[in-house]
Design a protein around this motif. Structure first.
Motif, PDB file in Angstrom:
ATOM      1  N   LEU A 238      11.744  -6.541  -3.945  1.00  0.00           N
ATOM      2  CA  LEU A 238      10.591  -7.411  -4.154  1.00  0.00           C
ATOM      3  C   LEU A 238      10.671  -8.641  -3.256  1.00  0.00           C
ATOM      4  N   GLN A 239      11.856  -9.188  -3.086  1.00  0.00           N
ATOM      5  CA  GLN A 239      12.010 -10.341  -2.204  1.00  0.00           C
ATOM      6  C   GLN A 239      11.635  -9.986  -0.765  1.00  0.00           C
ATOM      7  N   GLN A 240      12.103  -8.846  -0.291  1.00  0.00           N
ATOM      8  CA  GLN A 240      11.734  -8.403   1.057  1.00  0.00           C
ATOM      9  C   GLN A 240      10.223  -8.228   1.178  1.00  0.00           C
ATOM     10  N   SER A 241       9.625  -7.622   0.171  1.00  0.00           N
ATOM     11  CA  SER A 241       8.190  -7.375   0.185  1.00  0.00           C
ATOM     12  C   SER A 241       7.408  -8.680   0.241  1.00  0.00           C
ATOM     13  N   PHE A 242       7.880  -9.675  -0.501  1.00  0.00           N
ATOM     14  CA  PHE A 242       7.188 -10.967  -0.534  1.00  0.00           C
ATOM     15  C   PHE A 242       7.300 -11.666   0.818  1.00  0.00           C
ATOM     16  N   VAL A 243       8.457 -11.590   1.440  1.00  0.00           N
ATOM     17  CA  VAL A 243       8.636 -12.174   2.771  1.00  0.00           C
ATOM     18  C   VAL A 243       7.682 -11.508   3.768  1.00  0.00           C
ATOM     19  N   ASN A 244       7.601 -10.192   3.713  1.00  0.00           N
ATOM     20  CA  ASN A 244       6.695  -9.474   4.611  1.00  0.00           C
ATOM     21  C   ASN A 244       5.248  -9.885   4.394  1.00  0.00           C
ATOM     22  N   LEU A 245       4.868 -10.067   3.139  1.00  0.00           N
ATOM     23  CA  LEU A 245       3.507 -10.501   2.824  1.00  0.00           C
ATOM     24  C   LEU A 245       3.227 -11.874   3.409  1.00  0.00           C
ATOM     25  N   ARG A 246       4.172 -12.797   3.231  1.00  0.00           N
ATOM     26  CA  ARG A 246       3.998 -14.151   3.760  1.00  0.00           C
ATOM     27  C   ARG A 246       3.947 -14.151   5.295  1.00  0.00           C
ATOM     28  N   ARG A 247       4.573 -13.201   5.919  1.00  0.00           N
ATOM     29  CA  ARG A 247       4.542 -13.095   7.383  1.00  0.00           C
ATOM     30  C   ARG A 247       3.263 -12.425   7.877  1.00  0.00           C
ATOM     31  N   GLY A 248       2.444 -11.959   6.956  1.00  0.00           N
ATOM     32  CA  GLY A 248       1.219 -11.278   7.343  1.00  0.00           C
ATOM     33  C   GLY A 248       1.417  -9.830   7.724  1.00  0.00           C
ATOM     34  N   THR A 249       2.542  -9.257   7.283  1.00  0.00           N
ATOM     35  CA  THR A 249       2.841  -7.854   7.592  1.00  0.00           C
ATOM     36  C   THR A 249       3.179  -7.094   6.316  1.00  0.00           C
ATOM     37  N   PRO A 250       2.244  -7.026   5.358  1.00  0.00           N
ATOM     38  CA  PRO A 250       2.554  -6.295   4.122  1.00  0.00           C
ATOM     39  C   PRO A 250       2.770  -4.822   4.403  1.00  0.00           C
ATOM     40  N   GLY A 251       3.601  -4.202   3.604  1.00  0.00           N
ATOM     41  CA  GLY A 251       3.885  -2.787   3.787  1.00  0.00           C
ATOM     42  C   GLY A 251       4.357  -2.170   2.496  1.00  0.00           C
ATOM     43  N   PRO A 252       4.759  -0.918   2.535  1.00  0.00           N
ATOM     44  CA  PRO A 252       5.310  -0.261   1.343  1.00  0.00           C
ATOM     45  C   PRO A 252       6.555  -0.992   0.840  1.00  0.00           C
ATOM     46  N   LEU A 253       6.886  -0.766  -0.418  1.00  0.00           N
ATOM     47  CA  LEU A 253       8.057  -1.412  -1.006  1.00  0.00           C
ATOM     48  C   LEU A 253       9.323  -0.878  -0.341  1.00  0.00           C
ATOM     49  N   PRO A 254      10.148  -1.766   0.241  1.00  0.00           N
ATOM     50  CA  PRO A 254      11.343  -1.284   0.943  1.00  0.00           C
ATOM     51  C   PRO A 254      12.494  -1.029  -0.025  1.00  0.00           C
ATOM     52  N   PRO A 255      13.456  -0.220   0.388  1.00  0.00           N
ATOM     53  CA  PRO A 255      14.646  -0.021  -0.453  1.00  0.00           C
ATOM     54  C   PRO A 255      15.485  -1.290  -0.468  1.00  0.00           C
ATOM     55  N   PRO A 256      16.319  -1.446  -1.486  1.00  0.00           N
ATOM     56  CA  PRO A 256      17.177  -2.641  -1.533  1.00  0.00           C
ATOM     57  C   PRO A 256      18.204  -2.625  -0.410  1.00  0.00           C
ATOM     58  N   VAL A 257      18.650  -3.811  -0.049  1.00  0.00           N
ATOM     59  CA  VAL A 257      19.690  -3.965   0.967  1.00  0.00           C
ATOM     60  C   VAL A 257      20.895  -4.645   0.325  1.00  0.00           C
ATOM     61  N   GLU A 258      22.025  -4.569   0.986  1.00  0.00           N
ATOM     62  CA  GLU A 258      23.237  -5.161   0.409  1.00  0.00           C
ATOM     63  C   GLU A 258      23.150  -6.677   0.343  1.00  0.00           C
ATOM     64  N   THR A 259      22.475  -7.289   1.320  1.00  0.00           N
ATOM     65  CA  THR A 259      22.355  -8.745   1.332  1.00  0.00           C
ATOM     66  C   THR A 259      21.070  -9.133   2.046  1.00  0.00           C
ATOM     67  N   MET A 260      20.499 -10.255   1.631  1.00  0.00           N
ATOM     68  CA  MET A 260      19.323 -10.799   2.303  1.00  0.00           C
ATOM     69  C   MET A 260      19.712 -11.711   3.462  1.00  0.00           C
ATOM     70  N   GLU A 261      20.976 -11.904   3.654  1.00  0.00           N
ATOM     71  CA  GLU A 261      21.461 -12.748   4.748  1.00  0.00           C
ATOM     72  C   GLU A 261      20.922 -12.232   6.079  1.00  0.00           C
ATOM     73  N   GLY A 262      20.280 -13.131   6.820  1.00  0.00           N
ATOM     74  CA  GLY A 262      19.723 -12.764   8.110  1.00  0.00           C
ATOM     75  C   GLY A 262      18.368 -12.103   8.056  1.00  0.00           C
ATOM     76  N   ARG A 263      17.849 -11.871   6.872  1.00  0.00           N
ATOM     77  CA  ARG A 263      16.561 -11.199   6.724  1.00  0.00           C
ATOM     78  C   ARG A 263      15.428 -12.169   6.415  1.00  0.00           C
ATOM     79  N   TRP A 264      15.781 -13.416   6.184  1.00  0.00           N
ATOM     80  CA  TRP A 264      14.759 -14.439   5.955  1.00  0.00           C
ATOM     81  C   TRP A 264      15.261 -15.771   6.477  1.00  0.00           C
ATOM     82  N   SER A 265      14.318 -16.627   6.823  1.00  0.00           N
ATOM     83  CA  SER A 265      14.683 -17.975   7.248  1.00  0.00           C
ATOM     84  C   SER A 265      14.942 -18.821   6.016  1.00  0.00           C
ATOM     85  N   ALA A 266      15.503 -20.002   6.220  1.00  0.00           N
ATOM     86  CA  ALA A 266      15.747 -20.905   5.089  1.00  0.00           C
ATOM     87  C   ALA A 266      14.444 -21.269   4.408  1.00  0.00           C
TER      88      ALA A 266
END
Length: 332
Positions: A238-266
């Protein structure tokens, strides 16, 4: 125990299809019915590659037709996208097919981006401004037909379809209070005005034929698993999906990842954490503490939980844990 319900966005999974998403929704609803959930609501969104419930009334019919006792409804229909009489006919049809089981939650947001909103509304850009009048018009279509009434909802007229007002601001709270309708707050993604909206709704509530006293519900994202770490990992879809939405690139729900480190800005991380600050994520014990704290603070009459989890079995387990927690909490 405060009754528990489910809000489902019918998530389309990365690599999956809308058909799979809708069938997963039906499967979850069947489990929810056995677990004792009161309501199962689906939400209207458009132009969203990760959400399958755009044709909300059709999705409701799919779920209601495959269940027996749980209430099924819209959480909600975005009324400015539709003529009130069309919604009256749709939900009059649903109530005729599944008597005593249909809820109609109404929102005034577009449930989409501005370009799609123009496509839906056929150029009526400010149609949200007529929302209060549209609600009143919709209510009238459910009243018994009067002699000489030129426009009728068939089916719809004379049927009892409970109407809820939904919102994430003070506007719908005030309107629900003025019209004497139940109110549901979208704290699962827009928590900023939750406490103020609930207070305003209760203070200004006027009894109506629909409701004698205020009745408030809040939606909260809840992700439960066997451990806090496992739940946190599931939640990052859900966190990944929300970031994608805020970036203007919504897409299907992605699988979970081991860490969000490096996948979002501060800044993106701060925005996600702010939007989901009411979320309850963790083991059964953690979820119980979180839900109890939320209920103590808000005093809501019902709690609606939502969870966008990639693995369907894990999603079922999350809602099962929440139901078990609710049973352990007992009355009061």
């Amino acid at each position: 125990m405060v009754p528990l319900s489910i809000l489902d966005l019918s998530p389309i999974l990365q690599g999956g299809t809308a058909g799979q998403a809708l069938n997963n929704s039906l499967d979850l609803a069947r489990h929810a019915e056995r677990w004792g959930y009161r309501r199962y609501w689906l939400a209207e969104h458009h132009n969203m590659p990760g959400i399958a419930s755009a044709a909300t009334a059709v999705a409701i019919a799919h779920v209601a037709g495959g269940t027996k006792t749980i209430r099924v409804g819209a959480g909600g229909v975005m009324l400015p996208n539709h003529a009130p009489v069309v919604i009256a006919e749709q939900f009059g049809t649903l109530e005729s097919l599944f008597p005593g089981r249909i809820d109609l939650g109404l929102g005034r947001a577009p449930g989409t981006d501005p370009v799609m909103a123009r496509a839906l509304r056929r150029g009526q850009i400010n149609s949200a401004d007529t929302f209060p009048d549209d609600v009143l018009e919709l209510q009238r279509y459910f009243q018994p037909t009067q002699p000489g009434q030129a426009v009728q909802a068939v089916p719809g007229a004379g049927l009892s379809v409970p109407i809820w007002l939904l919102g994430s601001s003070l506007f719908s709270a005030q309107l629900a209070a003025a019209l004497g309708l139940p109110f549901a707050f979208a704290s699962h993604f827009a928590p900023d005005h939750l406490d103020e909206a609930l207070e305003l709704y209760r203070e200004r509530f006027r009894p109506s034929a629909a409701l004698e006293r205020p009745h408030a519900m809040a939606a909260v994202a809840v992700c439960a698993a066997e451990t806090d770490a496992a739940a946190a990992r599931l939640f990052n879809s859900l966190q990944q999906s929300f970031v994608n939405l805020r970036r203007g690139t919504p897409g299907p729900l992605p699988p979970p990842v081991e860490t969000m480190e490096g996948r979002w800005s501060a800044m993106e991380q701060a925005g996600v954490e702010h939007a989901f600050r009411e979320a309850v994520v963790g083991s059964a014990a953690t979820v119980r503490r979180g839900i109890e704290a939320f209920l103590r603070r808000t005093g809501v009459d019902e709690l609606m939980v939502t969870a966008s989890i990639f693995d369907h079995a894990a999603r079922l387990r999350s809602f099962e844990i929440v139901a078990q927690v609710g049973q352990l909490m007992g009355p009061g």
